[in-house]
Design an enzyme around this catalytic site. Structure first.
Site, mmCIF file in Angstrom:
data_model
loop_
_atom_site.group_PDB
_atom_site.id
_atom_site.type_symbol
_atom_site.label_atom_id
_atom_site.label_comp_id
_atom_site.label_asym_id
_atom_site.label_seq_id
_atom_site.Cartn_x
_atom_site.Cartn_y
_atom_site.Cartn_z
ATOM 1 N N GLY A 1 56.786 -34.697 -7.565
ATOM 2 C CA GLY A 1 55.656 -35.426 -7.010
ATOM 3 C C GLY A 1 55.717 -35.578 -5.586
ATOM 4 O O GLY A 1 54.886 -35.754 -4.658
ATOM 5 N N ALA A 2 57.090 -35.294 -4.991
ATOM 6 C CA ALA A 2 57.263 -35.483 -3.468
ATOM 7 C C ALA A 2 58.643 -35.205 -3.377
ATOM 8 O O ALA A 2 59.292 -34.777 -4.256
ATOM 9 C CB ALA A 2 57.225 -37.128 -3.302
ATOM 10 N N MET A 3 58.913 -34.967 -2.079
ATOM 11 C CA MET A 3 60.220 -34.245 -1.414
ATOM 12 C C MET A 3 60.646 -35.035 0.008
ATOM 13 O O MET A 3 59.683 -35.125 0.652
ATOM 14 C CB MET A 3 60.044 -32.778 -1.358
ATOM 15 C CG MET A 3 61.301 -32.078 -0.833
ATOM 16 S SD MET A 3 62.412 -32.248 -1.839
ATOM 17 C CE MET A 3 64.028 -31.993 -0.626
ATOM 18 N N GLU A 4 61.738 -35.337 -0.108
ATOM 19 C CA GLU A 4 62.318 -36.154 1.091
ATOM 20 C C GLU A 4 62.862 -35.306 2.264
ATOM 21 O O GLU A 4 63.771 -35.924 2.742
ATOM 22 C CB GLU A 4 63.373 -36.822 0.459
ATOM 23 C CG GLU A 4 64.755 -36.038 0.248
ATOM 24 C CD GLU A 4 64.922 -35.837 -1.421
ATOM 25 O OE1 GLU A 4 65.927 -35.220 -1.807
ATOM 26 O OE2 GLU A 4 63.971 -35.625 -2.033
ATOM 27 N N GLU B 1 69.520 -38.850 -6.298
ATOM 28 C CA GLU B 1 68.615 -39.265 -6.986
ATOM 29 C C GLU B 1 69.017 -40.723 -7.757
ATOM 30 O O GLU B 1 67.803 -41.276 -7.999
ATOM 31 C CB GLU B 1 68.310 -37.984 -8.189
ATOM 32 C CG GLU B 1 67.655 -36.953 -7.566
ATOM 33 C CD GLU B 1 66.778 -37.001 -6.679
ATOM 34 O OE1 GLU B 1 65.718 -37.972 -6.647
ATOM 35 O OE2 GLU B 1 66.357 -35.861 -5.921
ATOM 36 N N HIS C 1 60.986 -45.008 -3.159
ATOM 37 C CA HIS C 1 62.210 -43.712 -3.551
ATOM 38 C C HIS C 1 62.526 -42.679 -2.485
ATOM 39 O O HIS C 1 63.477 -42.440 -1.989
ATOM 40 C CB HIS C 1 61.651 -42.960 -4.966
ATOM 41 C CG HIS C 1 62.514 -41.942 -5.337
ATOM 42 N ND1 HIS C 1 63.134 -42.370 -6.608
ATOM 43 C CD2 HIS C 1 62.734 -40.673 -5.109
ATOM 44 C CE1 HIS C 1 64.157 -41.057 -6.799
ATOM 45 N NE2 HIS C 1 63.770 -40.195 -6.135
ATOM 46 N N GLU C 2 61.366 -42.032 -2.087
ATOM 47 C CA GLU C 2 61.567 -41.006 -0.961
ATOM 48 C C GLU C 2 62.193 -41.664 0.390
ATOM 49 O O GLU C 2 62.914 -40.800 0.901
ATOM 50 C CB GLU C 2 60.199 -40.342 -0.681
ATOM 51 C CG GLU C 2 59.493 -39.672 -2.019
ATOM 52 C CD GLU C 2 60.576 -38.724 -2.507
ATOM 53 O OE1 GLU C 2 61.284 -38.050 -1.928
ATOM 54 O OE2 GLU C 2 60.601 -38.444 -3.773
ATOM 55 N N HIS D 1 65.598 -42.027 0.233
ATOM 56 C CA HIS D 1 66.333 -40.741 0.334
ATOM 57 C C HIS D 1 66.714 -40.366 1.667
ATOM 58 O O HIS D 1 67.494 -39.793 2.137
ATOM 59 C CB HIS D 1 65.496 -39.821 0.001
ATOM 60 C CG HIS D 1 65.660 -39.086 -1.697
ATOM 61 N ND1 HIS D 1 66.824 -39.078 -2.130
ATOM 62 C CD2 HIS D 1 64.741 -39.111 -2.535
ATOM 63 C CE1 HIS D 1 66.778 -38.622 -3.513
ATOM 64 N NE2 HIS D 1 65.473 -38.584 -3.602
#
Length: 447
Positions: free
Chosen positions: A77-80, A136, A113-114, A117
């Protein structure tokens, strides 16, 4: 910076920003919806201050953009990406006219969360995919920890007991289990590593270590790790070394058992008695499993908090099948794994379980949720009779916390689903309606 953290995008976009100290935080979206990023911007500002303090290392870049892209993916759903975090729109943009409260919480925790990271994963990066959990597991744990501090009404710590903990154990207690740290050699194996054990069990093990060492000591070790390895690559053993230096306790002895082998421990209590104002009980360790393979004997060093309800508690480590004695000041109902901070199932003898049922309403929320989860899982694995779970479930009243009712509803659905198209389906569905009906009526549902 690791190459996989680079972001490159093109499009006819809008950008909206605010300042958080010396850092510019931005929302980038397609035209016409950038204002729906206001909620995420405000959350990010609070989270940035929290993370700067917690990690002891201020966010090092001059800006942090959060980029909303249309579409979706079954994989993520997302990328850091460092300083340019990508989200699909539903994970970042909030429309108060249409979105639900759960969607609002989801956006907050994904942002948390992101952003976590940006330290665990970006500032300090795993040396290889074997240690993916360093990214993670920690980001998952930090999303709950930061949410619990900044939005306490969401009860994130208790929610993790009935959510992520149960999800992890559901995989970990089967023949499909694997260690948190495992050898990765191919591209396919990298993809396979992004699973519930890496995320949710990793999160639970980190929480267990914090509970065992104490929050202040644990944070001291994390800060030391960040200071020593920033802008570099690490392996898990380097984290254990920093936590050991901070705590002076054999962290690796516990951590290795939970990261280098799969499976779920089971601690059983028998013979609790109180004499002269002191409670003693016998603890033994086994293995919880949902199938034959997952019940193969195995040993852990299980840190455990054992306490009298409303009274004193003690911390101990349970190792192996040989019985050990635990002593607690005071008398009263004994609660195993108090606060459910340790990654283990617990089981009581008849007298101990009867006391838990009797005093269920007096347990803290995390212990109520953990008891519901343990008793249902123990029945599913054939470790104890389902009647124990039903006895606990009967103590969940119409005004109980929504997290309890969510747990109960899920269990009833699983039980009923087992008997679809059988003679038991109708009576089980009728019982579910009788149990859930008063709760649904209270929130306005009409059948």
């Amino acid at each position: 910076m690791s190459s996989y953290l680079l972001f490159l995008g093109m499009g006819d976009m809008e950008r909206k920003t605010l300042m958080a100290g010396k850092t510019e935080i931005g929302i980038i979206s397609r035209k016409g919806v950038v204002d729906q990023g206001d909620y995420a911007l405000a959350a990010a500002k609070d989270l940035l201050a929290y993370y700067n303090d917690y990690f002891g290392q201020p966010y090092p870049l001059p800006k942090m953009d959060m980029i909303a892209g249309p579409g979706s993916s079954q994989l993520f759903g997302a990328m850091e990406n460092w300083g340019a975090i990508f989200y699909f729109e539903n994970e970042l943009l909030f429309d108060p006219k249409r979105a639900t409260e759960s969607a609002k919480q989801r956006i907050y925790t994904v942002v948390a969360h992101e952003m976590a990271h940006q330290w665990f994963g970006d500032l300090v990066t795993m040396a290889w995919w074997d240690d993916l959990w360093l990214n993670e597991g920690f980001a998952s744990w930090m999303e709950g920890k930061s949410s619990g501090v900044l939005v306490p009404a969401w009860k994130s710590e208790a929610a993790a007991v009935s959510g992520e903990r149960e999800g992890a154990m559901g995989i970990d207690a089967t023949s499909a289990t694997h260690p948190i740290i495992r050898k990765v050699e191919t591209v396919d194996q990298i993809g396979e590593a992004f699973d519930g054990i890496t995320y949710s069990k990793g999160q639970a093990v980190i929480g267990m270590l914090e509970s065992t060492l104490g929050p202040d000591v644990f944070r001291k070790g994390i800060r030391s790790y960040m200071a020593k390895y920033k802008y570099g690559n690490t392996v898990t053993e380097q984290l254990w070394a920093e936590l050991f230096a901070a705590a002076g306790k054999p962290v690796a002895e516990i951590a290795h058992d939970f990261t280098l082998q799969g499976g779920v421990p089971l601690v059983t209590m028998t013979g609790a008695t109180c004499n002269g104002g002191v409670t003693t009980a016998t603890l033994t360790q086994g293995r919880f499993g949902l199938d034959a393979v997952s019940k193969t004997p195995q040993t852990w060093h299980v840190p455990l908090v054992v306490g009298n309800l409303g009274g004193a508690q003690t911390a101990t480590i349970v190792t192996g099948a040989a019985p050990s004695r635990v002593t607690i000041r005071g008398c009263g109902t004994v609660v195993l794994n108090r606060g459910k901070g340790s990654y283990t199932r617990v089981m009581y003898d008849d007298a101990g379980h009867a006391a838990i049922v009797r005093d269920y309403a007096r347990l803290d929320l995390a212990d109520r949720l953990g008891t519901l989860g343990d008793d249902f899982a123990l029945a599913a694995g054939g470790h104890q009779d389902l009647s124990r779970y039903l006895a606990v479930m009967d103590k969940v009243g119409p005004d109980a916390d929504p997290l309890e009712w969510s747990s109960v509803a899920g269990a009833l659905g699983r039980i009923t689903g087992l008997y679809d198209d059988t003679l038991l389906e109708a009576p089980l569905r009728a019982r579910s309606v009788a149990i859930l009906g008063p709760v649904l009526a209270r929130i306005g549902f009409r059948g």
